[in-house]
Design a protein around this motif. Structure first.
Motif, PDB file in Angstrom:
ATOM      1  N   UNK A 122      15.066 -20.721 -42.636  1.00 14.33           N
ATOM      2  CA  UNK A 122      15.333 -19.697 -41.839  1.00 14.33           C
ATOM      3  C   UNK A 122      16.014 -19.862 -40.292  1.00 14.33           C
ATOM      4  N   UNK A 123      16.047 -19.097 -39.339  1.00  9.28           N
ATOM      5  CA  UNK A 123      16.200 -19.146 -38.101  1.00  9.28           C
ATOM      6  C   UNK A 123      15.069 -19.493 -37.127  1.00  9.28           C
ATOM      7  N   UNK A 124      15.465 -19.722 -35.943  1.00  6.43           N
ATOM      8  CA  UNK A 124      14.286 -20.087 -35.125  1.00  6.43           C
ATOM      9  C   UNK A 124      13.171 -19.015 -34.829  1.00  6.43           C
ATOM     10  N   UNK A 125      13.836 -17.699 -34.933  1.00  7.36           N
ATOM     11  CA  UNK A 125      12.935 -16.695 -34.196  1.00  7.36           C
ATOM     12  C   UNK A 125      12.066 -16.122 -35.726  1.00  7.36           C
ATOM     13  N   UNK A 126      12.282 -16.557 -36.677  1.00 10.36           N
ATOM     14  CA  UNK A 126      11.660 -16.363 -38.156  1.00 10.36           C
ATOM     15  C   UNK A 126      10.425 -17.264 -38.131  1.00 10.36           C
ATOM     16  N   UNK A 127      10.204 -18.327 -37.255  1.00  9.14           N
ATOM     17  CA  UNK A 127       9.136 -19.147 -37.441  1.00  9.14           C
ATOM     18  C   UNK A 127       7.922 -18.767 -36.798  1.00  9.14           C
ATOM     19  N   UNK A 128       6.769 -19.466 -37.395  1.00  7.81           N
ATOM     20  CA  UNK A 128       5.533 -19.075 -36.942  1.00  7.81           C
ATOM     21  C   UNK A 128       4.869 -19.445 -35.414  1.00  7.81           C
ATOM     22  N   UNK A 129       5.547 -18.797 -34.550  1.00  5.53           N
ATOM     23  CA  UNK A 129       5.089 -19.295 -33.260  1.00  5.53           C
ATOM     24  C   UNK A 129       5.042 -17.890 -32.443  1.00  5.53           C
ATOM     25  N   UNK A 130       4.259 -17.828 -31.329  1.00  7.49           N
ATOM     26  CA  UNK A 130       4.281 -16.633 -30.394  1.00  7.49           C
ATOM     27  C   UNK A 130       5.292 -16.374 -29.629  1.00  7.49           C
ATOM     28  N   UNK A 131       6.272 -15.702 -29.821  1.00  7.89           N
ATOM     29  CA  UNK A 131       7.399 -15.476 -29.211  1.00  7.89           C
ATOM     30  C   UNK A 131       7.207 -14.747 -27.706  1.00  7.89           C
ATOM     31  N   UNK A 132       6.176 -13.714 -27.797  1.00  5.74           N
ATOM     32  CA  UNK A 132       5.819 -12.999 -26.637  1.00  5.74           C
ATOM     33  C   UNK A 132       4.981 -13.829 -25.581  1.00  5.74           C
ATOM     34  N   UNK A 133       4.229 -14.434 -26.250  1.00  5.45           N
ATOM     35  CA  UNK A 133       3.385 -15.644 -25.202  1.00  5.45           C
ATOM     36  C   UNK A 133       4.177 -16.746 -24.714  1.00  5.45           C
ATOM     37  N   UNK A 134       5.180 -16.920 -25.402  1.00  2.00           N
ATOM     38  CA  UNK A 134       6.253 -17.960 -25.077  1.00  2.00           C
ATOM     39  C   UNK A 134       6.911 -17.223 -23.662  1.00  2.00           C
ATOM     40  N   UNK A 135       7.598 -16.280 -23.897  1.00  2.00           N
ATOM     41  CA  UNK A 135       8.221 -15.476 -22.933  1.00  2.00           C
ATOM     42  C   UNK A 135       7.431 -15.213 -21.598  1.00  2.00           C
ATOM     43  N   UNK A 136       6.095 -14.902 -21.888  1.00  2.00           N
ATOM     44  CA  UNK A 136       5.171 -14.631 -20.701  1.00  2.00           C
ATOM     45  C   UNK A 136       4.846 -16.069 -19.864  1.00  2.00           C
ATOM     46  N   UNK A 137       4.826 -17.105 -20.771  1.00  2.00           N
ATOM     47  CA  UNK A 137       4.793 -18.497 -20.019  1.00  2.00           C
ATOM     48  C   UNK A 137       6.128 -18.846 -19.198  1.00  2.00           C
ATOM     49  N   UNK A 138       7.280 -18.693 -19.721  1.00  2.00           N
ATOM     50  CA  UNK A 138       8.272 -18.845 -18.878  1.00  2.00           C
ATOM     51  C   UNK A 138       8.480 -17.935 -17.500  1.00  2.00           C
ATOM     52  N   UNK A 139       8.258 -16.583 -18.038  1.00  2.00           N
ATOM     53  CA  UNK A 139       8.606 -15.695 -16.763  1.00  2.00           C
ATOM     54  C   UNK A 139       7.648 -15.944 -15.763  1.00  2.00           C
ATOM     55  N   UNK A 140       6.468 -16.633 -16.000  1.00  2.00           N
ATOM     56  CA  UNK A 140       5.264 -16.677 -15.136  1.00  2.00           C
ATOM     57  C   UNK A 140       5.891 -17.889 -14.041  1.00  2.00           C
ATOM     58  N   UNK A 141       7.026 -18.390 -14.238  1.00  2.00           N
ATOM     59  CA  UNK A 141       7.291 -19.519 -13.602  1.00  2.00           C
ATOM     60  C   UNK A 141       8.673 -19.352 -12.905  1.00  2.00           C
ATOM     61  N   UNK A 142       9.392 -18.141 -13.144  1.00  2.00           N
ATOM     62  CA  UNK A 142      10.514 -17.978 -12.937  1.00  2.00           C
ATOM     63  C   UNK A 142      10.422 -17.492 -11.208  1.00  2.00           C
ATOM     64  N   UNK A 143      11.060 -18.190 -10.474  1.00  2.00           N
ATOM     65  CA  UNK A 143      11.361 -17.637  -9.106  1.00  2.00           C
ATOM     66  C   UNK A 143      12.310 -17.041  -8.571  1.00  2.00           C
ATOM     67  N   UNK A 144      12.427 -15.805  -8.249  1.00  2.00           N
ATOM     68  CA  UNK A 144      13.525 -14.896  -7.861  1.00  2.00           C
ATOM     69  C   UNK A 144      13.432 -14.488  -6.439  1.00  2.00           C
ATOM     70  N   UNK A 145      14.333 -14.640  -5.814  1.00  2.00           N
ATOM     71  CA  UNK A 145      14.325 -14.364  -4.175  1.00  2.00           C
ATOM     72  C   UNK A 145      15.742 -13.421  -4.188  1.00  2.00           C
ATOM     73  N   UNK A 146      16.008 -12.912  -3.093  1.00  2.00           N
ATOM     74  CA  UNK A 146      16.920 -11.802  -2.931  1.00  2.00           C
ATOM     75  C   UNK A 146      18.212 -12.423  -3.217  1.00  2.00           C
ATOM     76  N   UNK A 147      18.483 -13.744  -3.105  1.00  3.98           N
ATOM     77  CA  UNK A 147      19.751 -14.376  -3.478  1.00  3.98           C
ATOM     78  C   UNK A 147      19.710 -15.232  -4.683  1.00  3.98           C
ATOM     79  N   UNK A 148      18.586 -15.997  -5.036  1.00  4.07           N
ATOM     80  CA  UNK A 148      18.848 -16.700  -6.340  1.00  4.07           C
ATOM     81  C   UNK A 148      17.738 -16.517  -7.218  1.00  4.07           C
ATOM     82  N   UNK A 149      17.763 -17.072  -8.438  1.00  2.00           N
ATOM     83  CA  UNK A 149      16.898 -17.242  -9.655  1.00  2.00           C
ATOM     84  C   UNK A 149      16.951 -18.505 -10.203  1.00  2.00           C
TER      85      UNK A 149
END
Length: 954
Positions: free
Chosen positions: A604-631
């Motif tokens: 199957x494809x990646x998203x059908x595999x047994x890992x926690x996608x929501x937790x992964x997104x939470x980890x990534x979003x926790x380190x995104x820096x967004x300023x008024x000009x850049x991301x």
């Protein structure tokens, strides 16, 4: 008269762009026939009004620009790849660059000094290397190993990292051996070393002592302590001025001796007072090494007698194995042979110091001789082929100190000097050999060969064996080491190279390398697939287990900041330690591995595999820096702009792969535009990757990038630096260059002649992108047209060239429509529709023969071609007959044709006398216009009545 008609024709408006070359035969009278003959050759070029094309679909001819640096970048790529392939053919490995260190420099200089080999090295460059690491702000020597030590976090795994004090001792000892000690303030360094003395314990720690230091840093260890004393002694310290410190030193060393009679290791020495909580060696204690450092430290101050010498000799003698002719390192069964080669050299030295007569010195020397490898270097253990620089250093050090190097021939010692070259780097020396080629470099070469269809040029069997040897399997692991070796893989390093050991706070050092993990797994599997060997690997290894372990490496304790990310490998340990192992790079390669294995195993494809996608997104979003000009993504370790670009690419790949990308594209584009550094190829590469992945529409400064490639390339080293400042080599740059060269957007410029039908279309095509201005045989260029079919252009200098005969066909005039297509293998990379103005050369012959009231007209028409002539196409000749200025008649000629020409004939009978004008028109089948071919006049009078008959004669 005929001349006037011809000139009038050539001045006709419809032929105002013709080029003319004509010849008129004279008019003459033969008997009663009047013959008018003419030949006309006309080169016909269409008027602007005759050109009809969709300008939105077709490009007109452009001016072809010559490449500024010709094919230099292509040659660099070819030279890089060929050099690596040749190295592997000659050596059996890809020589690997490792971080040079002051520790390695000292080991090298110490060995060469001992065997009179300093003349074989550039002393000036070594001196410069040492002094380049002097930090005037702190008045200390600092290299990456010192920073890694200072970054140690005692809440994580603690390895025997080389300390700040040791690094400074190595630098000072090196300068002393080179007679360059005058380059430093010796008293300042004496003071620095004493600042590292812990009066509570009575020994030297790895950095200046402070009550605020973490407890781990406050514990002195014998190996660090020994080098501190050795360095102080080399600086001419007057020990008599330090009686208090000497008393504390003797008490410290004495406290480390095992004094429990009957204990298996009685008489030996521990390395530090903490016994087990602090490790500066990876050897079970007590052992030969710790006992050596204890004795040698005391010998510097001539106080060997303060320890229990009888107990020491009892422990020492127990390590001697007379039947083997060697000393073992430890009394522990599972650690005896590890480092037994260096232990034997130390044992010989200690035997002389203690005047012990239990040693068969000749057998011990033979043991050392037998345990040199093919390079003349000493191995780590007698039962292994693995070796590090420290092994040769420790053997030579002990033999030199007791004048036993003479037991080895000059040839043997010369071999050692030459063998040390495997530790030489472009800017110093490393603690491990460049024979340990990384999975990164193997993957780079294999992938490039795949992209260039040169897999047969690889030594596939040997490379496959090295990849298999790097596989780490067992109850807990199904992964790959990051390195391999043509003979034997080191699985337990003595000196912990920076590239593979990077535990710590990551506040001072940006390294996150591990000895094994997902990055190595992904690249090893891809490399096997590229060599068509993954199916062989699958026979003996369960790929689904590898996938299971990768999936199991996701960190899912929501109490920690790195919840949702991936560790470099699956490990069941304390959650705090697991949390410290999570980085986005490990997460990226985990996702790539899952993606690849799921697809390969048809699960199957990646998203059908047994890992926690929501937790992964939470980890990534926790380190995104967004300023008024850049991301962008800010990794949780020390980094720079290139590191942020790289991690931002990792972030976006994962978000795209998991269908979770909702970022602000405008801010991302602004970040990439602001971050690109045209002096750094890695910066350009990750901007390229981001532009390709996210379709940002960036416009790169192509010429600047092209010009950078020769600046970062070093022909002597046959490798590329990361930037024009030439401070660091990255051996994966070859793959970066090839990816950008073959996958980047191509810019096409072409030029053609304006061909005549039946003659060659001469076409030149120039291709370039942000790396190459000449592609050679990397790609295939074709010209396709309905009338001329498919034609492949040949590489010619910086261009691709072809001469293609244009058929005499109506479709090819006034414009030849075609498409230039560029292919990489069978993949269409780019194409451009073009239209080329055409012309043709029409040649005609004609004659008009008048015989009383009979006129015979003849016209012969041809299209001139390179090979001769061709008939006219759908052509027609007609005539208008005027009598006394009034149009009397219109007729079409009869047609007869061959492949080479077309003939038109007409026999015309004049109905009555009068002044006749004949206008002959030609429609040649190519031009849309009917043109006056020639005009002829004829005054026809009816024959006079015959005279009356003469009367008969009388």
């Amino acid at each position: 008269m005929a001349l006037q008609y011809i000139m009038r024709t050539l001045n006709n408006k419809s032929f105002n762009h013709w080029k003319k070359n004509y010849m008129i035969l004279p008019v003459f009278l033969l008997f009663f026939m009047i013959i008018n003959v003419g030949i006309i050759s006309l080169s016909i070029t269409p008027t602007e009004s005759a050109i009809e094309t969709d300008e939105t679909n077709y490009d007109f001819n452009e001016k072809l620009k010559a490449s500024g640096s010709e094919h230099r970048n292509r040659e660099i790529i070819e030279e890089l790849l060929n050099a690596k392939l040749q190295n592997y053919s000659d050596l059996g490995y890809f020589p690997q660059y490792y971080e040079p260190s002051l520790q390695a420099i000292y080991y090298i200089v110490s060995v060469l000094s001992a065997i009179n080999g300093l003349n074989d090295v550039n002393i000036s460059r070594i001196t410069d290397f040492v002094m380049d690491h002097y930090d005037s702000d702190t008045d200390m020597f600092i290299d990456e190993y010192a920073l890694r030590y200072l970054d140690t976090d005692d809440n994580q795994l603690i390895y025997p990292y080389t300390s700040l004090l040791q690094v400074n001792c190595y630098a000072i000892l090196t300068l002393n051996l080179l007679n360059k000690i005058d380059l430093i303030d010796t008293q300042a360094f004496i003071d620095f070393i004493w600042s590292c003395f812990n009066y509570e314990y009575g020994g030297f720690i790895g950095q200046p002592y402070s009550a605020d230091l973490e407890s781990y840093f406050k514990v002195p260890a014998l190996d660090t302590h020994y080098f501190a004393m050795l360095t102080l002694d080399s600086l001419g310290l007057s020990w008599g001025d330090y009686n208090t410190e000497i008393d504390l030193i003797t008490q410290f060393i004495e406290s480390l001796q095992v004094d429990t009679i009957g204990y298996p290791t009685f008489g030996g020495f521990y390395n530090d007072p903490s016994l087990y909580s602090v490790e500066t060696t990876n050897l079970k204690e007590p052992n030969m090494h710790t006992s050596y450092y204890a004795l040698k430290s005391l010998k510097i101050i001539n106080l060997e007698e303060v320890i229990d010498l009888d107990g020491f000799m009892q422990f020492f003698s127990s390590l001697y194995k007379e039947e083997l002719g060697c000393f073992v390192s430890s009394k522990y069964e599972n650690a005896r042979n590890f480092t037994n080669v260096a232990a034997t050299a130390m044992g010989i030295e200690i035997s002389q110091i203690m005047e012990w007569d239990g040693l068969n010195e000749s057998n011990a020397i033979s043991f050392l001789r037998d345990n040199r490898n093919r390079l003349g270097l000493w191995k780590t253990s007698s039962d292994k082929e693995a070796y590090e620089l420290i092994d040769t250093y420790q053997v030579v050090r002990s033999l030199y100190d007791i004048n036993l190097l003479s037991e080895f021939t000059s040839q043997e010692l010369n071999d050692t000097v030459e063998g040390l070259e495997v530790f030489k780097q472009y800017n110093g020396y490393s603690i491990i050999s460049k024979e340990f080629n990384t999975i990164d470099q193997m993957h780079t070469v294999i992938r490039v060969c795949k992209m260039f269809e040169r897999i047969p040029d690889l030594e596939i069997g040997s490379l496959y064996n090295q990849l298999v040897a790097a596989y780490k399997e067992g109850i807990y692991f199904e992964t790959f080491y990051y390195y391999s070796h043509p003979e034997e893989l080191i699985k337990s390093f003595r000196t912990y190279p920076f590239e593979y050991f990077s535990w710590g706070r990551h506040e001072l050092s940006g390294g996150i390398g591990r000895t094994f993990g997902h990055k190595a797994t992904y690249k090893a599997l891809i490399s096997m697939l590229d060599m068509y060997k993954l199916d062989d690997f699958q026979i003996g290894h369960d790929l689904s287990l590898i996938l299971e372990k990768v999936l199991g490496s996701q960190f899912l304790d929501s109490n920690y900041e790195n919840y949702g990310g991936f560790m470099p490998y699956a490990v069941d340990t304390d959650p705090a330690l697991q949390n410290s192992m999570v980085f986005l790079e490990h997460t990226y390669y985990a996702i790539r591995s899952i993606e690849f294995l799921a697809d390969y195993l048809e699960l199957g494809n990646l998203t059908s595999q047994a890992f926690d996608k929501d937790a992964l997104n939470a980890y990534i979003n926790g380190n995104i820096v967004e300023t008024p000009e850049e991301l962008y993504y800010e990794p949780n370790y020390l980094t720079d702009d290139v590191g942020r670009l790289k991690n931002t690419y990792y972030m976006l790949y994962i978000l795209n792969a998991t269908a979770s990308c909702t970022i602000n594209m405008t801010k991302l584009t602004e970040f990439v535009n602001n971050s690109i550094d045209y002096q750094n190829i890695e910066s350009v590469y990750y901007c390229f990757k981001l532009n390709t992945l996210m379709d940002l529409g960036l416009e790169f400064d192509v010429l600047t990038v092209q010009d950078m490639i020769p600046q970062i390339y070093d022909h002597g080293l046959m490798d590329c630096f990361t930037s024009v400042s030439k401070e660091e080599i990255d051996q994966t740059i070859l793959l970066m260059l090839v990816e950008m060269a073959l996958q980047g957007e191509m810019m096409m410029v072409y030029e053609t002649n304006s061909p005549s039908l039946g003659y060659p279309l001469s076409i030149n095509v120039s291709l370039s992108n942000m790396i190459l201005n000449s592609f050679g045989s990397y790609i295939t260029v074709k010209y396709e047209s309905e009338s001329v079919g498919t034609n492949t252009l040949s590489p010619y200098g910086s261009y691709y060239h072809a001469d293609i005969i244009i058929p005499v066909e109506k479709i090819n005039y006034p414009m030849l429509n075609g498409t230039i297509k560029v292919f990489l293998s069978d993949t269409l990379k780019t194409s451009k529709k073009i239209c080329t103005p055409t012309n043709y050369t029409l040649e005609t012959e004609y004659s008009a023969i008048k015989d009383n009231n009979e006129t015979r007209f003849y016209v012969k028409g041809t299209i001139k071609t390179e090979s001769g002539t061709s008939k006219l196409l759908s052509s027609n000749v007609s005539i208008d007959v005027y009598r006394n200025g009034i149009l009397e008649d219109k007729r079409d000629f009869d047609i007869a044709e061959t492949e080479k020409y077309t003939e038109f004939t007409l026999e015309y009978t004049l109905p009555d006398h009068g002044n006749y004008t004949f206008k002959v028109y030609l429609t040649d089948g190519l031009s849309k216009e009917t043109s006056l071919l020639f005009t002829d006049n004829y005054e026809y009078s009816a024959p006079a009545d015959p005279p009356p008959p003469l009367p008969p004669p009388p």
